[in-house]
Design a protein around this motif. Sequence first.
Motif, PDB file in Angstrom:
ATOM      1  N   UNK A  36       0.634 -19.004  20.536  1.00  0.00           N
ATOM      2  CA  UNK A  36      -0.656 -19.392  20.189  1.00  0.00           C
ATOM      3  C   UNK A  36      -1.670 -19.327  21.061  1.00  0.00           C
ATOM      4  N   UNK A  37      -2.884 -19.013  20.763  1.00  0.00           N
ATOM      5  CA  UNK A  37      -3.990 -18.852  21.669  1.00  0.00           C
ATOM      6  C   UNK A  37      -4.255 -20.446  22.210  1.00  0.00           C
ATOM      7  N   UNK A  38      -4.775 -20.510  23.677  1.00  0.00           N
ATOM      8  CA  UNK A  38      -4.902 -21.852  24.135  1.00  0.00           C
ATOM      9  C   UNK A  38      -5.762 -22.860  23.266  1.00  0.00           C
ATOM     10  N   UNK A  39      -6.702 -22.043  22.685  1.00  0.00           N
ATOM     11  CA  UNK A  39      -7.778 -22.656  21.992  1.00  0.00           C
ATOM     12  C   UNK A  39      -7.331 -23.489  20.568  1.00  0.00           C
ATOM     13  N   UNK A  40      -6.263 -22.930  20.112  1.00  0.00           N
ATOM     14  CA  UNK A  40      -5.693 -23.586  19.221  1.00  0.00           C
ATOM     15  C   UNK A  40      -5.175 -25.017  19.244  1.00  0.00           C
ATOM     16  N   UNK A  41      -5.431 -26.092  18.463  1.00  0.00           N
ATOM     17  CA  UNK A  41      -4.954 -27.524  18.622  1.00  0.00           C
ATOM     18  C   UNK A  41      -3.597 -27.300  18.008  1.00  0.00           C
ATOM     19  N   UNK A  42      -2.554 -28.041  18.786  1.00  0.00           N
ATOM     20  CA  UNK A  42      -1.233 -28.001  18.181  1.00  0.00           C
ATOM     21  C   UNK A  42      -0.997 -28.414  16.641  1.00  0.00           C
ATOM     22  N   UNK A  43      -1.706 -29.439  16.161  1.00  0.00           N
ATOM     23  CA  UNK A  43      -1.746 -29.722  14.659  1.00  0.00           C
ATOM     24  C   UNK A  43      -2.192 -28.887  13.837  1.00  0.00           C
ATOM     25  N   UNK A  44      -3.498 -27.974  14.347  1.00  0.00           N
ATOM     26  CA  UNK A  44      -3.915 -26.959  13.427  1.00  0.00           C
ATOM     27  C   UNK A  44      -2.895 -26.008  13.268  1.00  0.00           C
ATOM     28  N   UNK A  45      -2.146 -25.698  14.366  1.00  0.00           N
ATOM     29  CA  UNK A  45      -0.945 -24.350  14.217  1.00  0.00           C
ATOM     30  C   UNK A  45      -0.298 -24.720  12.829  1.00  0.00           C
ATOM     31  N   UNK A  46       0.353 -25.937  13.114  1.00  0.00           N
ATOM     32  CA  UNK A  46       1.501 -26.167  12.070  1.00  0.00           C
ATOM     33  C   UNK A  46       0.617 -26.438  10.620  1.00  0.00           C
ATOM     34  N   UNK A  47      -0.571 -26.857  10.849  1.00  0.00           N
ATOM     35  CA  UNK A  47      -1.337 -27.183   9.575  1.00  0.00           C
ATOM     36  C   UNK A  47      -1.526 -25.771   8.911  1.00  0.00           C
ATOM     37  N   UNK A  48      -1.839 -24.623   9.914  1.00  0.00           N
ATOM     38  CA  UNK A  48      -2.350 -23.329   9.195  1.00  0.00           C
ATOM     39  C   UNK A  48      -1.067 -22.594   8.685  1.00  0.00           C
ATOM     40  N   UNK A  49       0.394 -22.963   9.528  1.00  0.00           N
ATOM     41  CA  UNK A  49       1.335 -22.081   8.849  1.00  0.00           C
ATOM     42  C   UNK A  49       1.813 -22.847   7.466  1.00  0.00           C
ATOM     43  N   UNK A  50       1.657 -24.183   7.146  1.00  0.00           N
ATOM     44  CA  UNK A  50       2.048 -24.771   5.923  1.00  0.00           C
ATOM     45  C   UNK A  50       1.032 -24.593   4.911  1.00  0.00           C
ATOM     46  N   UNK A  51      -0.323 -24.334   4.978  1.00  0.00           N
ATOM     47  CA  UNK A  51      -1.304 -23.944   3.992  1.00  0.00           C
ATOM     48  C   UNK A  51      -0.895 -22.660   3.568  1.00  0.00           C
ATOM     49  N   UNK A  52      -0.780 -21.656   4.334  1.00  0.00           N
ATOM     50  CA  UNK A  52      -0.598 -20.218   3.975  1.00  0.00           C
ATOM     51  C   UNK A  52       1.053 -20.342   3.426  1.00  0.00           C
ATOM     52  N   UNK A  53       1.940 -20.960   3.901  1.00  0.00           N
ATOM     53  CA  UNK A  53       3.234 -21.085   3.310  1.00  0.00           C
ATOM     54  C   UNK A  53       3.389 -21.673   2.058  1.00  0.00           C
ATOM     55  N   UNK A  54       2.782 -22.840   2.060  1.00  0.00           N
ATOM     56  CA  UNK A  54       2.886 -23.436   0.939  1.00  0.00           C
ATOM     57  C   UNK A  54       2.289 -22.714  -0.210  1.00  0.00           C
ATOM     58  N   UNK A  55       1.323 -22.371   0.016  1.00  0.00           N
ATOM     59  CA  UNK A  55       0.449 -21.650  -1.227  1.00  0.00           C
ATOM     60  C   UNK A  55       1.370 -20.274  -1.607  1.00  0.00           C
TER      61      UNK A  55
END
Length: 282
Positions: A36-55
Amino acid sequence: MSTPVLRARPRPTAGPLPILAACLLWGTTGTASSFAPDSAPPAAVGAAGLVLGGLLLLLTGRGARDVLRAADPRLLLLGAVTVAGYALAFYPAVARTGVAVATTVALATAPIVLGVRARPLLTLVAVAGCAVLVLGGGEAHVDLVGVALALVAGLSYAAYSVVCAHLIGLGHPSRAVVGAVFGGASALTAPVLVVLGTGWLATPAGLGVVAHLALFTTFLAYLLFGLGLRHTDAATATTLTLAEPAVAAVLGVVVLHERLPLASWLGMAVLAVALAALSRPA
């Protein structure tokens, strides 16, 4: 002369096999997240995967709407909150206290809470093997806030497993239950992702990491885990997920060229023996 009774062979998908397959996918999380890019907050990486995967789980979960209408809304809400809580607590835990400590605390919490009564010896041996595997290098950094977040993640995972196992046990299709719960978690997490920032998603690395987390470690992995819960109790299921750090460790050696000390290999062997025993009916 009596007619012999023919017993049907268990289906290949029954029992712990889907759960162990899900662990193979979950074990890729750390390796994938490292890109993941260095600019990506760790929680945001997990949240993004969950939002798309959950949908995706909600949209493809045939019968999810029936579950939303028929199931106890309090259970559905608890399931959604705990799924979101796991993702939002685990990644910051890793950032604060490191992969080793966060993984050990989070993954060991659920089996200890749920499995120690059912099969205490095997559960404790599996947890011990996991701890030696992950902490065998002796370079762990302990951060109390990080440990607390990992504990929240582990308790969230235990609660989610119990909720889904209960709903599936009532006769709801596993895919519909997972779709309903993860759809709720996706809705709860989306505002958090917006607050954390989404600019990093516009990069090829960001898109690639989130696509992997959404499709493989969320969508496919939790479909398999839900299928496994139809044939495996929540206590055994959460103990079997201790296979995840073994997969992650091997990937770290093969893909990231990390070195694994002898103690960690011995811990992996102990864990493998315990999980093999747990895979057999009690």
